[in-house]
Design an enzyme around this catalytic site. Structure first.
Site, short mmCIF file in Angstrom:
data_model
loop_
_atom_site.label_atom_id
_atom_site.label_comp_id
_atom_site.label_asym_id
_atom_site.label_seq_id
_atom_site.Cartn_x
_atom_site.Cartn_y
_atom_site.Cartn_z
N CYS A 91 -5.33 30.88 -38.45
CA CYS A 91 -5.71 31.25 -39.83
C CYS A 91 -4.52 31.58 -40.72
O CYS A 91 -4.63 31.55 -41.94
CB CYS A 91 -6.67 32.43 -39.81
N HIS A 355 -13.72 30.30 -45.91
CA HIS A 355 -12.52 30.42 -45.06
C HIS A 355 -12.21 29.10 -44.37
O HIS A 355 -12.42 28.96 -43.16
CB HIS A 355 -12.77 31.54 -44.05
N CYS A 385 -4.85 37.81 -40.67
CA CYS A 385 -4.80 37.84 -39.21
C CYS A 385 -4.95 36.43 -38.66
O CYS A 385 -5.44 35.53 -39.35
CB CYS A 385 -5.89 38.75 -38.65
#
Length: 400
Positions: A91, A355, A385
């Site tokens: 990510c 996302h 994160c």
């Protein structure tokens, strides 16, 4: 000897599409090409730098074809001589791409090239991620397919659990209830919807042509799909997604999405000399790692590193973007760092906006600049994160 500062000169992103939604007809590199073209066009015709290198984050690469960043760059009609690197830090891929670009500029790697610029960003089409079939398939009998999104994007291979189970552990460790998470999710959606109504992303988003249908004109997609797709009244009734008695649901976690973001970075003095107006200076950046199951709170370790390298303290930071992989991530890191909730994710976050995992790190950096500009603030920090126990953070100083 004065330090060479890397500055952001242009920012562009596609709208964020829902899973199997309006952008699902495009691959990740195709979305990346659109974002790159958008970032270049916003520089204006009178001052075009020489693009020498590109870093693009991309996580779910199966089936895309080799060198996704290269595909995105050539698809944006840039030269064959542009050096291309695809970055996979899960990510945090998009944010790490920006860090790598800033480092190359700070090191003066392209001092011999006049008006050199580097593209950095991220791209993901989760809608087009394939299922996998092992080459060791049996000669007789059934064979199980693996979902590429889960296997390579959302699964913790160290503890052999879904990353949502790590979010559940975080909620337990920090005493964050289901009600806390739902309340946070509603606030994220509310802020994102208000942001859309106020056109806060008009300077970021480049329209994308929708899928062409026979006998009809294709629609231009210029807004994120996710914020208005949820009935917030139903959030409390959703079942836990990862544990029978859990607190994390599909409503208070981020969704599965498609999109791309691109930024153009240059040496500050070179940018000004050629007539560009830099938007923001990269003041500091940092990465941190911890136990994989505790990836959710890794931003609380990366942020202090980035802030210290910027020569600042947390009190100097006006606004924060903390990527909302889950509502509990933003809640826990805000708790650990003692952040003012009104200064965190002021236009909502990944829970409401979406996302696309290779894109998000770059998106929140662009959004952070947007927040600083619209609020008249000077300094902000973006953090995200990533699976494996890591996180990245960047400190920006607004210039324009």
């Amino acid at each position: 000897m004065s330090k060479t500062h890397a500055v952001i000169c242009s920012i562009a992103r596609t709208p964020i599409g829902k899973f199997k939604g309006a952008l699902s007809h495009l691959t990740a590199p195709q979305l990346g090409s659109i974002a790159i073209k958008g970032a270049i066009s916003r520089l204006g015709d009178d001052a075009q730098p020489k693009i020498v290198e590109a870093y693009m984050g991309n996580v779910l690469q199966a089936g895309i074809g080799q060198a996704p960043c290269r595909q995105a760059v050539l698809g944006a009609d840039l030269g064959d001589d542009v050096v291309c690197t695809t970055v996979n830090k899960v990510c945090a891929s998009g944010m790490k791409s920006i860090t790598l670009a800033a480092q190359a500029i700070e090191l003066g790697l392209y001092k011999s090239t006049s008006n050199a610029a580097i593209i950095a960003g991220g791209m993901e089409s989760m809608s087009n991620t394939p299922h996998y079939l092992s080459r060791n398939s049996p000669s007789l009998g059934h064979q199980q397919l693996l979902d590429g999104i889960i296997h390579d994007g959302l699964w913790d291979p160290y503890d052999n659990v879904h990353m949502g189970n790590c979010a559940e552990k975080c909620a337990t460790d920090y005493g964050i209830s289901r009600e806390d998470q739902d309340r946070y999710a509603v606030e994220s959606y509310t802020r994102a919807r208000e942001g859309m109504e106020s056109n806060v992303w008009e300077d970021e988003i480049v329209a994308v042509e929708g899928q062409k249908k026979r006998g009809a004109t294709s629609e231009m997609i210029n807004q994120d799909e996710e914020p208005h797709s949820v009935n917030l009244d139903k959030l409390p009734s959703l079942r836990p997604a990862f544990q029978k008695d859990g607190t994390v649901t599909a409503g208070n976690a981020s969704s599965i999405n498609d999109g791309a973001s691109a930024l153009i970075l240059m040496d500050e003095k070179e940018a000004i000399a050629m007539g560009l107006t830099p938007l923001a200076r990269v003041r500091g950046y940092g990465d941190a790692e911890g136990p994989p199951v505790q990836f959710t709170t890794a931003p609380s370790k990366a942020v202090p590193i980035a802030v210290e390298r910027a020569g600042m303290t947390l009190n100097d930071i006006d606004y924060h973007e903390v990527n909302e992989a889950f509502s509990v991530v933003a809640l826990a890191n805000s708790m650990i760092l003692n952040l003012d909730p009104s200064k965190v994710n002021v236009y909502g976050g990944a829970v409401a906006i979406g996302h696309p995992i290779g894109m998000s790190g770059a998106r929140i950096v662009g959004n952070l600049y947007n927040v600083l500009k619209r609020s008249g603030a000077a300094v902000g920090c973006a953090s995200i994160c990533n699976g494996g126990g890591g996180a990245s953070a960047i400190v920006l100083e607004r210039l324009n």
